[in-house]
Enzyme design. Structure first.
Site, PDB file in Angstrom:
ATOM      1  N   THR A 133      -5.248   3.666  -8.131  1.00 54.12           N
ATOM      2  CA  THR A 133      -4.543   3.326  -6.880  1.00 54.12           C
ATOM      3  C   THR A 133      -5.516   3.123  -5.717  1.00 54.12           C
ATOM      4  O   THR A 133      -5.189   2.411  -4.773  1.00 54.12           O
ATOM      5  CB  THR A 133      -3.482   4.392  -6.521  1.00 54.12           C
ATOM      6  N   LEU A 136      -2.178   2.091  -1.532  1.00 56.68           N
ATOM      7  CA  LEU A 136      -0.745   1.910  -1.804  1.00 56.68           C
ATOM      8  C   LEU A 136      -0.489   2.451  -3.208  1.00 56.68           C
ATOM      9  O   LEU A 136      -0.282   1.701  -4.163  1.00 56.68           O
ATOM     10  CB  LEU A 136      -0.376   0.432  -1.668  1.00 56.68           C
ATOM     11  N   HIS A 137      -0.509   3.780  -3.300  1.00 53.96           N
ATOM     12  CA  HIS A 137      -0.431   4.433  -4.603  1.00 53.96           C
ATOM     13  C   HIS A 137       0.854   4.057  -5.368  1.00 53.96           C
ATOM     14  O   HIS A 137       0.824   3.646  -6.532  1.00 53.96           O
ATOM     15  CB  HIS A 137      -0.406   5.961  -4.444  1.00 53.96           C
ATOM     16  N   ASP A 138       1.987   4.297  -4.693  1.00 52.46           N
ATOM     17  CA  ASP A 138       3.247   4.336  -5.427  1.00 52.46           C
ATOM     18  C   ASP A 138       3.734   2.987  -5.968  1.00 52.46           C
ATOM     19  O   ASP A 138       4.243   2.937  -7.098  1.00 52.46           O
ATOM     20  CB  ASP A 138       4.314   5.018  -4.568  1.00 52.46           C
TER      21      ASP A 138
END
Ligand code: BDR
Ligand code: CA
Length: 302
Positions: free
Chosen positions: A188, A234-236
């Site tokens: 990520t 923007l991990h998710d």
């Protein structure tokens, strides 16, 4: 829309908002469940409802666990703010929750929806409770796509926040026989919102884009203050796109164990890279530009 059916479990959270928008754009999103994590459950649930209001996303939202299976409750309010979405005036939601039993909703939804992906981008409490309630769920789902873990930490030196916030739940999920796809920090951190990305969203000039741009701007500033780097990861949404656009990701198959003890390592994902034949599909590489463009388009088209 790619046709993949997705149930999204989240704790909004700035990047969770991006995951909701991305899932609504590219997946057949059948519902959202919320969990305490980045902020308290009442806030993460309200933030999910508000995101659905602003983007016109009509799916049931069920709230779930207000804390981990065991151990202390941790949050990430130092990053996301007390109410989970610092940087914007959070409106009062119009939509309301469809229920308060996320685990029950996960069990029911997986029973009536063949080939459903669970995308879990918060602490894994709701998913573990659902697995406890109905272990056969592992055979029904297409898989569980998790944002969590990695070879280094962000909550501690060794542990990533979502796993650290409920290691016992993570242990249940990673120890289950469900097919698991994992986007950890190694992945990520390759997908970051920089100034140009945020400016592009801002110039869309819709109420949603103004909201998202203000969120990302605040998030980027906060990360810069905290870690001294432009690292607004923007991990998710990565875990959503790992389901809808897996061709953009490079995976390796490894066994992953969760450290439950350890003076310095509780919540660490121990990824066995000695043999590339384990049960977890760990995403290591991604076509970052393509993924960022998909996220931008998700905001543009909402
Ligand atoms: C994860 O932790 C949360 O703060 C983010 O929303 C993301 O799910 C990153 O470590
Ligand atoms: Ca999250």
């Amino acid at each position: 829309m790619t046709g993949e059916k997705v149930l999204l479990d989240c704790d909004p959270g700035h990047d969770d908002v991006m995951a909701i928008l991305t899932a609504a754009r590219y997946a057949d999103l059948v519902g959202i469940t919320t969990v305490a994590g980045n902020a308290a459950l009442e806030h993460t649930t309200r933030n999910a409802l508000v995101t659905c209001d602003l983007a016109g996303i009509d799916v049931p939202v069920h709230s779930g666990a207000a804390g981990p299976l065991s151990g202390p409750t941790h949050d990430a309010v130092h990053v996301h703010g007390n109410e989970g979405l610092d940087g914007v005036e959070i409106p009062r939601p119009v939509r309301t929750t469809a229920g308060a039993d996320a685990a029950g909703f996960i069990v029911e939804t997986t029973a009536r929806t063949p080939s459903l992906w669970i995308v879990a981008v918060g602490p894994l409490t709701n998913i573990a409770l659902a697995l406890r309630q109905d272990p056969a769920l592992t055979q029904r789902v297409a898989g569980i796509s998790i944002m969590g873990g990695g070879t280094f930490g962000n909550a501690t030196a060794a542990a990533e926040f979502n796993i650290w916030a409920d290691p016992e739940a993570a242990d249940i999920v990673f120890g289950s026989s469900a097919p698991i796809r994992m986007c950890g920090l190694d992945l990520t951190h390759q997908v970051c919102a920089d100034g140009e990305f945020i400016a592009w969203i801002e110039q869309l000039r819709t109420p949603l884009s103004a909201f998202v741009a203000a969120l990302l701007d605040h998030y980027a500033q906060r990360i810069l203050e905290l870690v001294g780097e432009d690292l607004a990861a923007l991990h998710d949404p990565c875990s959503v796109l790992a389901v809808t656009h897996p061709q953009l990701f490079g995976f390796g198959n490894h066994r992953v164990r969760i450290e439950l003890d350890g003076a310095h390592t509780r919540g660490m994902t121990v990824i066995d890279r000695r043999v590339a034949r384990g049960p977890v599909e760990v995403a290591w590489n991604v076509e970052s530009a393509a993924v960022l463009e998909l996220i931008r388009q998700a905001v543009a088209s909402a």
